[in-house]
Design an enzyme around this catalytic site. Structure first.
Site, short mmCIF file in Angstrom:
data_model
loop_
_atom_site.label_atom_id
_atom_site.label_comp_id
_atom_site.label_asym_id
_atom_site.label_seq_id
_atom_site.Cartn_x
_atom_site.Cartn_y
_atom_site.Cartn_z
N LYS A 27 0.83 -1.20 0.00
CA LYS A 27 0.00 0.00 0.00
C LYS A 27 0.88 1.26 0.00
O LYS A 27 0.67 2.17 -0.79
CB LYS A 27 -0.90 -0.03 1.23
N ARG A 96 -3.23 2.95 8.62
CA ARG A 96 -3.58 1.71 7.92
C ARG A 96 -2.39 0.79 7.82
O ARG A 96 -1.29 1.23 7.51
CB ARG A 96 -4.01 2.00 6.48
N GLY A 105 -8.26 -7.46 4.66
CA GLY A 105 -9.03 -7.49 5.91
C GLY A 105 -8.33 -8.17 7.06
O GLY A 105 -8.90 -8.34 8.13
N MET A 107 -5.47 -7.29 8.67
CA MET A 107 -4.84 -6.48 9.71
C MET A 107 -5.64 -5.20 9.92
O MET A 107 -6.69 -5.02 9.34
CB MET A 107 -3.39 -6.22 9.33
N ARG A 340 -3.38 -1.13 -6.38
CA ARG A 340 -2.42 -2.25 -6.42
C ARG A 340 -2.80 -3.09 -7.64
O ARG A 340 -3.92 -2.97 -8.17
CB ARG A 340 -2.50 -3.09 -5.15
N HIS A 456 -15.62 -8.72 1.13
CA HIS A 456 -14.59 -9.56 1.74
C HIS A 456 -14.63 -10.98 1.17
O HIS A 456 -13.62 -11.54 0.77
CB HIS A 456 -14.81 -9.57 3.25
N ARG A 580 5.32 -47.65 -14.39
CA ARG A 580 5.48 -48.51 -13.22
C ARG A 580 4.94 -49.89 -13.58
O ARG A 580 3.73 -50.07 -13.71
CB ARG A 580 4.69 -47.96 -12.04
N ARG A 635 10.20 -48.95 -15.89
CA ARG A 635 10.90 -49.30 -14.65
C ARG A 635 10.65 -50.76 -14.30
O ARG A 635 9.51 -51.22 -14.33
CB ARG A 635 10.41 -48.41 -13.51
N GLU A 767 16.99 -42.53 -5.90
CA GLU A 767 15.92 -42.29 -4.93
C GLU A 767 16.32 -42.69 -3.52
O GLU A 767 15.48 -42.77 -2.63
CB GLU A 767 14.63 -43.00 -5.38
N SER A 786 16.93 -40.96 -13.23
CA SER A 786 15.64 -40.31 -13.01
C SER A 786 15.47 -40.19 -11.50
O SER A 786 15.51 -41.20 -10.78
CB SER A 786 14.51 -41.15 -13.62
N GLY A 788 13.87 -40.14 -8.17
CA GLY A 788 12.62 -40.59 -7.54
C GLY A 788 12.45 -39.80 -6.26
O GLY A 788 12.83 -40.24 -5.17
N THR A 789 11.91 -38.62 -6.42
CA THR A 789 11.89 -37.71 -5.27
C THR A 789 10.86 -38.11 -4.21
O THR A 789 10.89 -37.57 -3.11
CB THR A 789 11.66 -36.26 -5.73
N ASP A 791 10.60 -41.34 -2.96
CA ASP A 791 11.41 -42.14 -2.03
C ASP A 791 12.56 -41.32 -1.46
O ASP A 791 12.95 -41.50 -0.32
CB ASP A 791 11.95 -43.39 -2.74
N CYS A 854 10.92 -38.17 -11.77
CA CYS A 854 9.61 -38.78 -11.98
C CYS A 854 8.81 -38.90 -10.68
O CYS A 854 7.76 -39.50 -10.66
CB CYS A 854 9.74 -40.12 -12.68
N TYR A 874 14.38 -33.23 -18.15
CA TYR A 874 12.92 -33.33 -18.23
C TYR A 874 12.31 -33.55 -16.85
O TYR A 874 12.99 -33.96 -15.90
CB TYR A 874 12.49 -34.44 -19.18
#
Ligand code: PEP
Ligand code: MG
Length: 902
Positions: A27, A96, A105, A107, A340, A456, A580, A635, A767, A786, A788-789, A791, A854, A874
C-alpha cells in the site's frame, strides 16, 4: 532484530516508489507511486516494515521512531495548514496497515485519528456539518476500541443497532447529530468498562497507540492463518501508512468506492466497481450497506467519474496490468486512497495477459509471468452440466469461478468441524469477515447474500482460488437458526447445495459436472482456432504456445497403459518418464505372480515367468505404439512381493477356519507360509526394487526380455520404439552393474533372434541418499538418472510416505516447520541439494547423462522451477499435470532468461 543507527524508519509519500514494497509494504509503495504520478493522493507518510520488525522482536518501537514520526507529522501539518487534533480545525489522519503482500481485511485500520471531545466541535464548524463530525467521532471510538483496545466489536454494533431501533430507522445515515452524540457517549462508556481505561483524548497518543496496534495485528491468529494459507513468510512485518483524512461521509456529494480497471472475473475492459454515497472507507468492503454499481457514479457526479476513468487508464498503462483502487469523493473532489495490481480469477489472468500483449503493453515473456500453473490447474476443473435438470434457488454475483457442491453450513466453526470429518461443505453467510477465514478455507465454496464483487468474501475467495457466489439477495440467511429461506423454501444446515462461481447461480441438491473447455481443448476435442472456441481457450492456447517455445525442460508423463499414454500425448507429453510395471502384475495376473512366489523349483519358477512374459510384452507393445517416436522409460518391478499376496490377517483367519473345519487347502497353507516368510516390519526399506531383481532369479530378465521383444516387434512393424530400461532403488553401483550385465545379455539375445538393433538404454532411479551421494560412481553404469523424489524425500527426512501426512504433518504445518509438505513441493535445502549435487556428479562422470525426475514433484509448479534451475533435462508427471508442467517450465525459462540479461 537490531537497530541500525542511520536507519530511516519513516518515508513521506513523495519519497517512496512502487519498487519499495519490502520496506513500505504494497500500500505504501503504491501510494508513493501514485503521488509521484501526480494523482490526487491525500498527503501522508509511511512507517517501514523494518520498524515493525524491531517492534515485533523487542516489544518496543525503535527508539528513533518517535522523533521521526514527529518530524514527518510536522511537515504534514505544515502542508495541510492545521495540526493533528487542533481543537478549532483538526487535522485528522488514518492509520492503515500495509504488508508487502496484500492480506485483505487481515490487519487493522483506524480512521479519524485526531478527534476528541474538543476537536469534534471544531470539525463540525469547519465542515458546517455537525452530523458528519459526530459520525466521524463515533467511528473513531468504535474502530479504536475494537482494534487498539481489544473491545469486542459486537458491543458497538449492538449499541448502533439499538440506536437505530429506538429511532425506528434502518440505516445509520438516518441517525442525526443528536443521536450520534448520544452514541458517542455510549461508545465511550463501553470503552471505559471493557478496556478499563478512558478513550484517549490526546491526538498523538491515539496515533502512537494505533501504530502499535497495527504492528501487533501482524501476529493475530487470523493473519497467521492467512499467511500460512497463502505461503507468505511470517517474518516480513507490516508497514503503517499515516494519511491525512478525506471524507466520503460529508453528505450526498461525497462517497467512497472501489474499482477495477477491468473485470477481474473475465478480464474484459469496462467499468467495474462499487460506489457508496455518503460513506467512509470500510463500509464498502464490509458490505454493510448496499452499494451501487460504479457506472451509476456517472449520473451522481459526472466530473469525478470522468476524472476517475482517466486515472484508471493512467494506472493501467503505468502498471501494465489490471489495478484495483480505492477512492473517496469529498464534496466533489476525487481522492485516490489505494491502488495495487488486482487479484483476478484464473481465467481472467490468462485473458488479461493476452489482451495486454495485444495492446502492446507487455511481451510474451512477461505474459508468462502473469499466469501460473495453479491457475491453469484451476481452469481444468470440471463445471456444472448445463443440461442437467436442476432446481435453481437464486442467483448472486459470480465472484470467483468454479463449481462447488456441498452441505450447507452457516458458520465457520461447523464448516471446519464437518470438513475435518470428511464432509464437503458450502459456507453460507450474510457476509463474511476476517473471522470466517478458517471456515472459508475448509469449505468447497462460499455463498453470501450480501456484498458485491469487492466484498470480503469475493476478494478472499478469489485469492484462494475458491468458488464464491456473493450478494445473492433472494436468499434470506438466518445464521442463528442455521438455515436460509428462498421464496418460502427452507434450506436447513446439512442440505446439499451447488454453487456456480462462473454464473452466480445457486442450486438445490447436487448438480452433475462436465469437463472444462480447457480440458476439452487439451484433449483435442475443441480447437483454439474454431469459431466457437471461447476467449479463454484461445488465451490458454496462446500462452501455452509461448511456454512451449521458450522452455528448456521437456515434459514426460508417468503412465503405464496405452490409454493414459495417449491422453498424456494429447496433453503435450514428450515421452513417458515412468512406467510402473507393478500395475501389470495385478488383477487376473496376480495368480501368476503367486505361482512365481510359491515356486519351489527352478522349473516351476521358469514356468511362472514364461506365463508372465507374453502378457508383459503385450503391455509394452501397446505402450510403445501409443508413444511411437518418443522415449518410454520402463521401470523394472519395484514394490515388495508381499503386495501381490493376500493380506496376512485375512489369510490367517481363512486358514484357521479351514483347519478347524479340517478342510485346509494346500495352496492356502503354502501361501500363508510365503506370506509369513515375506512379511517385513518396514517393507518400504525391505525387499523391493533392485533387491528383488537380485534375489528372485529370472524376474528382471523376464521383464527386460518382454521390453526387448516388444521393441523388436514394433520395429518390425515399422514403428519407432524408444524404450529405456530403468532400475529402481539402487543404492550402489554394484547392484546396477549386476542387473546391467544380465540385461545386456538378454537384449543381445533378442537382437540376434529378431535381427534388429534395439538401442535400448539402461539407467537408474536416484531415490536413495546413498545413490545420490555416490552418483558419480553410479553414472559409470547408467545412461540416465531419473530422480525418484518420493522415495528420496522419504529416506532423506526419515518420513514414511504412507503414514506421516496423516499423522503429524498437520502439526508441523501449524507450527510452521514447513509451509507445505515436502512430498508436495521439493525441499530445496535437503532433498533438492542432493538432487543438485547428484546431477552434477553424474554429469562429471558422463557428460551426456540424461537427467529427469519422476517423483510427484515433477508436476508441482515450484519444484519444476527448481528442476529447471539445477539443469535436469525433463520432468515427468501424471497426465493431467502435464499442461501445468509445460507452463511452469516455460515460466522458469522466461524468468531465468530475464534474470540473465539483467
Ligand atoms: C519415487 O520414489 O519418486 C518414484 C517415482 O517411485 P515410486 O513413487 O513408484 O516409489
Ligand atoms: Mg520410488
Amino acid at each position: 532484530m537490531s537497530e541500525n543507527k542511520d536507519q530511516k524508519f519513516v518515508y513521506d509519500f513523495t519519497e517512496g516508489n512502487r519498487d519499495l514494497k519490502d520496506l513500505l509494504g504494497g500500500k505504501g509503495a503504491n501510494l508513493a507511486e501514485m503521488t509521484n504520478l501526480g494523482l490526487p493522493v491525500p498527503p501522508g507518510f509511511t512507517i517501514t516494515t523494518e520498524a515493525c520488525k524491531v517492534y515485533l522482536a523487542s516489544g518496543e518501537a525503535p527508539a528513533a521512531l518517535r522523533d521521526e514520526v514527529s518530524a514527518h507529522l510536522a511537515a504534514l501539518e505544515a502542508k495541510m495548514g492545521k495540526k493533528l487534533g487542533q481543537s478549532d480545525d483538526p487535522l485528522l489522519v488514518s492509520v492503515r496497515s500495509g504488508a508487502k503482500f496484500s492480506m485483505p481485511g487481515m490487519m487493522d485500520t483506524v480512521l479519524n485519528i485526531g478527534l476528541s471531545d474538543e476537536s469534534v466541535a471544531g470539525l463540525a464548524s469547519q465542515a458546517g456539518n455537525e452530523r458528519f463530525a459526530w459520525d466521524s467521532y463515533r467511528r473513531l471510538i468504535q474502530m479504536f476500541g475494537k482494534t487498539v483496545l481489544d473491545v469486542d466489536g459486537e458491543l458497538f454494533e449492538e449499541a448502533l443497532d439499538e440506536a437505530k431501533a429506538a429511532k425506528k430507522v434502518a440505516v445509520d445515515t438516518d441517525l442525526d447529530a443528536a443521536d450520534l452524540k448520544k452514541l458517542v457517549t455510549r461508545f465511550k462508556k463501553i470503552v471505559a468498562k471493557q478496556a478499563g481505561r478512558e478513550f484517549p483524548q490526546d491526538a498523538r497518543e491515539q496515533l502512537d497507540l494505533a501504530v502499535e496496534a497495527v504492528f501487533n495485528s501482524w501476529n493475530t491468529d487470523r493473519a497467521k492463518l492467512y499467511r500460512r494459507q497463502e505461503r507468505i513468510p511470517s517474518d516480513l512485518g507490516t508497514a503503517v501508512n499515516i494519511c491525512s483524512m478525506v471524507f466520503g461521509n460529508l453528505g450526498p456529494d461525497s462517497g467512497t468506492g472501489v474499482a477495477f480497471t477491468r473485470d477481474p472475473a473475465s478480464g474484459h475492459a469496462g467499468v467495474y466497481g462499487d460506489y457508496l454515497q455518503n460513506a467512509q472507507g470500510e463500509d464498502v468492503v464490509a458490505g454493510i450497506r448496499n452499494t451501487v454499481p460504479l457506472a451509476d457514479l456517472e449520473t451522481i457526479d459526472k466530473a469525478s467519474y470522468d476524472q476517475l476513468m482517466t486515472i484508471m487508464t493512467t494506472l493501467e498503462t503505468h502498471y501494465k496490468d489490471l489495478c484495483d483502487i480505492e477512492f473517496t469523493i469529498e464534496r466533489g473532489q476525487l481522492w485516490m486512497l489505494q491502488t495495487r495490481v488486482g487479484k483476478r480469477t484464473a481465467g481472467a489472468a490468462f485473458r488479461i495477459a493476452t489482451q495486454l500483449v495485444d495492446q502492446g503493453l507487455i511481451d510474451e515473456a512477461e505474459a508468462l509471468q502473469r499466469v501460473n500453473g495453479a491457475q491453469l490447474a484451476q481452469l481444468m476443473f470440471p463445471r456444472f452440466d448445463e443440461g442437467a435438470s436442476t432446481e435453481l434457488l437464486g442467483r448472486g454475483i459470480a465472484a470467483s469461478p468454479g463449481a462447488a457442491v456441498g452441505k450447507a453450513v452457516f458458520d465457520s466453526y461447523t464448516a471446519v468441524k464437518w470438513s475435518r470429518s470428511g464432509e464437503k461443505v458450502i459456507l453460507i453467510r450474510r457476509e463474511t469477515n476476517p473471522d470466517d477465514l478458517d471456515g472459508m478455507i475448509a469449505a468447497e465454496g462460499i455463498l453470501t447474500s450480501r456484498g458485491g464483487k469487492t466484498s470480503h468474501a469475493a476478494v478472499v475467495a478469489r485469492g484462494m482460488g475458491k468458488t464464491c457466489v456473493c450478494g445473492a439477495e433472494d436468499l434470506e440467511v438466518d445464521t442463528k437458526r442455521r438455515r436460509m429461506t428462498v421464496g418460502g423454501k427452507v434450506i436447513e444446515e446439512g442440505d446439499v447445495v451447488s454453487i456456480d462461481g462462473s454464473t452466480g447461480k445457486v442450486y438445490l441438491g447436487e448438480v452433475p459436472v462436465v469437463p472444462s473447455p480447457v480440458v476439452e481443448y487439451f484433449e483435442g476435442r475443441m480447437h483454439a482456432g474454431a469459431d466457437d472456441a471461447d476467449e479463454l481457450v484461445q488465451a490458454v492456447h496462446r500462452i501455452m504456445a509461448y511456454a512451449d517455445r521458450v522452455r528448456r525442460l521437456r515434459v514426460r508423463a508417468n503412465a503405464d497403459n496405452a490409454e493414459d499414454a495417449l491422453r498424456a500425448r494429447r496433453f503435450g507429453a514428450q515421452g513417458i518418464g515412468l512406467c510402473r510395471t507393478e500395475h501389470m502384475f495385478l488383477g487376473e495376473r496376480r495368480e501368476l505372480v503367486e505361482h512365481l512366489i510359491l515356486a519351489d523349483t527352478d522349473k516351476e519358477r521358469d514356468e511362472a515367468l514364461s506365463a508372465l512374459l507374453p502378457l508383459q510384452k503385450k503391455d509394452f507393445v501397446e505402450l510403445f505404439e501409443a508413444m511411437d517416436g518418443l522415449p518410454v522409460t520402463v521401470r523394472l518391478l519395484d514394490p515388495p512381493l508381499h503386495e501381490f499376496l493376500p493380506d496376512i490377517t485375512e489369510l490367517s483367519v481363512r486358514v484357521a477356519l479351514a483347519e478347524a473345519r479340517k478342510d485346509a487347502n494346500e495352496n492356502d497353507l503354502r501361501l500363508l507360509q510365503a506370506v509369513h516368510k515375506l512379511h517385513e516390519q518396514n517393507p518400504m526399506l525391505g525387499l523391493r526394487g533392485v533387491r528383488l531383481g537380485l534375489v528372485i532369479p529370472g524376474l528382471f530378465a523376464m521383464q527386460v526380455r518382454a521390453i526387448a521383444e516388444a521393441a523388436a516387434e514394433r520395429k518390425n512393424a515399422k514403428g519407432d520404439p524408444r524404450a529405456e530400461i530403468m532400475v529402481p532403488l539402487v543404492g550402489t553401483v554394484q547392484e546396477l552393474e549386476i542387473v546391467r550385465e544380465e540385461a545386456d545379455a538378454v537384449i543381445a539375445e533378442v537382437e540376434a533372434a529378431t535381427g534388429t538393433s534395439l538401442k535400448l538404454s539402461i539407467g537408474t532411479m536416484i531415490e536413495l541418499p546413498r545413490a545420490a551421494l555416490t552418483a558419480g560412481q553410479i553414472a559409470e553404469a547408467a545412461q540416465f538418472f531419473s530422480f525418484g523424489t518420493n522415495d528420496l524425500t522419504q529416506t532423506v527426512w526419515g518420513f514414511s510416505r504412507d503414514d506421516v501426512e496423516a499423522s503429524f504433518f498437520t502439526a508441523y504445518l501449524e507450527k510452521g516447520i514447513f509451509g507445505v509438505s515436502p512430498f508436495e513441493t521439493i525441499d530445496k535445502d535437503g532433498v533438492g541439494a542432493l538432487v543438485r549435487s547428484a546431477a552434477q556428479a553424474g554429469r562429471e562422470t558422463r557428460p551426456d547423462l540424461k537427467l529427469g525426475v519422476c517423483g510427484e514433484h515433477g508436476g508441482d509448479p515450484e519444484s519444476v522451477h527448481f528442476f529447471h534451475e539445477v539443469g535436469l533435462d525433463y520432468v515427468s508427471c501424471s497426465p493431467f499435470r502435464i499442461p501445468v508442467a509445460r507452463l511452469e517450465a516455460g515460466r522458469a525459462a522466461a524468468e531465468s532468461k530475464g534474470s540473465d540479461s539483467r
